[in-house]
Design a protein around this motif. Structure first.
Motif, mmCIF file in Angstrom:
data_model
loop_
_atom_site.group_PDB
_atom_site.id
_atom_site.type_symbol
_atom_site.label_atom_id
_atom_site.label_comp_id
_atom_site.label_asym_id
_atom_site.label_seq_id
_atom_site.Cartn_x
_atom_site.Cartn_y
_atom_site.Cartn_z
ATOM 1 N N VAL A 36 0.865 -1.182 0.000
ATOM 2 C CA VAL A 36 0.000 0.000 0.000
ATOM 3 C C VAL A 36 0.901 1.231 0.000
ATOM 4 O O VAL A 36 1.790 1.353 0.847
ATOM 5 N N VAL A 37 0.680 2.123 -0.969
ATOM 6 C CA VAL A 37 1.346 3.425 -1.006
ATOM 7 C C VAL A 37 0.317 4.455 -0.572
ATOM 8 O O VAL A 37 -0.691 4.664 -1.261
ATOM 9 N N VAL A 38 0.532 5.079 0.583
ATOM 10 C CA VAL A 38 -0.451 6.004 1.145
ATOM 11 C C VAL A 38 0.132 7.407 1.229
ATOM 12 O O VAL A 38 1.292 7.596 1.612
ATOM 13 N N HIS A 39 -0.691 8.381 0.845
ATOM 14 C CA HIS A 39 -0.345 9.786 1.001
ATOM 15 C C HIS A 39 -1.415 10.443 1.871
ATOM 16 O O HIS A 39 -2.612 10.166 1.717
ATOM 17 N N THR A 40 -0.979 11.326 2.769
ATOM 18 C CA THR A 40 -1.911 11.951 3.698
ATOM 19 C C THR A 40 -1.456 13.366 4.036
ATOM 20 O O THR A 40 -0.264 13.678 3.976
ATOM 21 N N THR A 41 -2.419 14.205 4.379
ATOM 22 C CA THR A 41 -2.078 15.488 4.958
ATOM 23 C C THR A 41 -1.814 15.283 6.449
ATOM 24 O O THR A 41 -2.199 14.267 7.035
ATOM 25 N N LEU A 42 -1.180 16.266 7.059
ATOM 26 C CA LEU A 42 -0.641 16.078 8.406
ATOM 27 C C LEU A 42 -1.673 16.177 9.517
ATOM 28 O O LEU A 42 -1.346 15.984 10.685
ATOM 29 N N GLY A 43 -2.933 16.472 9.174
ATOM 30 C CA GLY A 43 -3.942 16.518 10.215
ATOM 31 C C GLY A 43 -4.296 15.151 10.766
ATOM 32 O O GLY A 43 -4.779 15.035 11.900
ATOM 33 N N GLU A 78 -6.978 19.220 -0.423
ATOM 34 C CA GLU A 78 -5.949 19.810 0.443
ATOM 35 C C GLU A 78 -6.526 20.132 1.814
ATOM 36 O O GLU A 78 -6.044 21.030 2.499
ATOM 37 N N ALA A 79 -7.545 19.367 2.212
ATOM 38 C CA ALA A 79 -8.112 19.535 3.537
ATOM 39 C C ALA A 79 -7.075 19.160 4.594
ATOM 40 O O ALA A 79 -6.093 18.460 4.322
ATOM 41 N N VAL A 80 -7.318 19.615 5.813
ATOM 42 C CA VAL A 80 -6.400 19.312 6.912
ATOM 43 C C VAL A 80 -6.261 17.811 7.101
ATOM 44 O O VAL A 80 -5.186 17.309 7.432
#
Length: 397
Positions: A36-43, A78-80
């Motif tokens: 699994v390659v996951v990308h996330t914002t830091l919230g 680009e939500a938190v």
């Protein structure tokens, strides 16, 4: 043959976001993918995200990074708290990682990581590289990997990013969260290849400068004058302006050969100052530019950016030669996100790009808005700033 799926979620609850992302990718505890390659914002709660991925897909290798925004199939946010992922199933995937990466040791750390990977995957024919966005030398990362695998193995991926004021750019490997880490994924499936294309939307201005003092990633002087005040004077901004406030206006363009320009559809390859030194007059890059290097001031042009994105897709489709991508990995400069576009424009450009490949079939797609992008330009692995870089996994032929 590798099989790909993708999912995403805008849920603010981290466990729910993981569950929704895995479910939309067709993954459950009874069927865990290889990767699994996951990308996330830091919230999102990062430890909870990794543990939830482990619960939802037992035995799966987990890699990924943070960004100021994430991109999925038919979706961008680009939500938190936003999350997108790609699942990869099948044989021929190997992962290695190292911690403690800095600008000074980027090459040696990348070399060590590549050597570890080569022991398990000596025949890797494409490599995904995810690294920290700050205090790093992106060109040195490429040099370290190529010292092990050679220059002919294509590299894709990018450097992590952040949103808001949190100066963290973590990458992930299984249960580890590495603020200064490097993750390298090797693909060895002989029936697959990588087709890459990139484009930025900045145009040269008349100002050209010669670097007269620099050390490592720190740029001290341009034309014998303090670097940052000189750059700010060229765009009529105060010398105290923070780099992130003018990130779309201060691209430093390096000259390209005629062949590179035709391949790139751009006259320059860009480098971006990201932070000021303590003295307030020097600035830091993600590269080591030696004294004597000539740079051209470049600025974002919205019309050129959107036209370039259209041409990018036309060039990619020509390179695909009718083949449908099995998956698309996208790395995008965070300055092409909220920092320079509103939501409607950004949603529109991502939708148009994705639908231009296939209006009927949703291609597994994952992307992140980060600090740098990796992609082959005219046969050479390069690091980029300010670009959209698309890496399409296709069957050979």
């Amino acid at each position: 043959m590798l099989n790909f799926g993708s999912g995403h979620s805008k849920a603010v609850n981290t466990r729910k976001a993981v569950a929704e992302s895995l479910e939309s990718a067709g993954i459950g505890p009874e069927h865990s993918p290889k990767l699994v390659v996951v990308h996330t914002t830091l919230g999102h709660d990062l430890p909870q995200m990794l543990s939830s991925l482990r619960e939802g897909a037992p035995g799966t290798q987990i890699v990924g990074c943070t960004g100021s925004g994430v991109i999925g199939s038919g979706w961008v946010s680009e939500a938190v708290r936003a999350m997108a992922l790609v699942t990869v199933d099948g044989e021929g995937i190997t992962v290695a990682s190292v911690a403690g990466v800095s600008g000074e040791n980027s090459r040696s750390k990348a070399l060590a990581c590549a050597e570890e990977l080569r022991v398990q995957a000596p025949d890797a024919n494409m490599l995904m590289l995810l690294g920290p966005g700050l205090n790093v030398d992106a060109d040195a990362l490429i040099a370290g990997v190529e010292a092990v695998f050679g220059p002919d193995v294509p590299i894709f991926g990018g450097l992590a990013g952040f949103g808001g004021t949190i100066p963290r750019t973590p990458v992930f490997h299984d249960d580890r969260i590495l603020d200064d880490g490097l993750v390298l994924i090797g693909f060895t499936a002989p029936d697959l290849e990588l087709v890459q294309m990139e484009h930025h939307g900045s145009l040269p201005r008349p100002d050209r400068f010669t670097i007269t003092a620099a050390e490592g990633q720190r740029l001290d002087e341009l034309d014998g004058k303090p670097a940052w005040p000189t750059l700010m004077a060229s765009i009529d901004m105060p010398a105290t302006t923070p780099p992130m406030e003018v990130i779309t206006l201060i691209g430093l363009g390096l000259d390209l050969s005629d062949d590179d320009q035709r391949e790139y559809d751009n006259a320059k390859i860009l480098r971006v100052p990201l932070a000021l030194a303590e003295n307030g007059t020097s600035c830091y890059l993600q590269y080591s530019l030696p004294e004597g290097t000539v740079v051209t001031s470049c600025q974002r042009d919205e019309h050129y950016l959107f036209e370039g994105a259209t041409r990018l897709m036309e060039r990619l489709k020509a390179r695909l030669k009718g083949r449908q991508p099995l998956a698309i990995f996208q790395t995008d400069c965070l300055a092409r996100g909220r920092l320079s576009h509103n939501v409607v424009e950004k949603d529109g450009i991502i939708r148009d790009m994705q639908q231009s490949l296939s209006a009927e079939l949703a291609i597994p797609w994952v992307g992140v808005y980060g600090f740098a992008e990796f992609g082959v330009l005219n046969g050479r692995n390069r690091s980029h700033n300010y670009t959209t870089t698309l890496s399409a996994v296709v069957t050979t032929g």
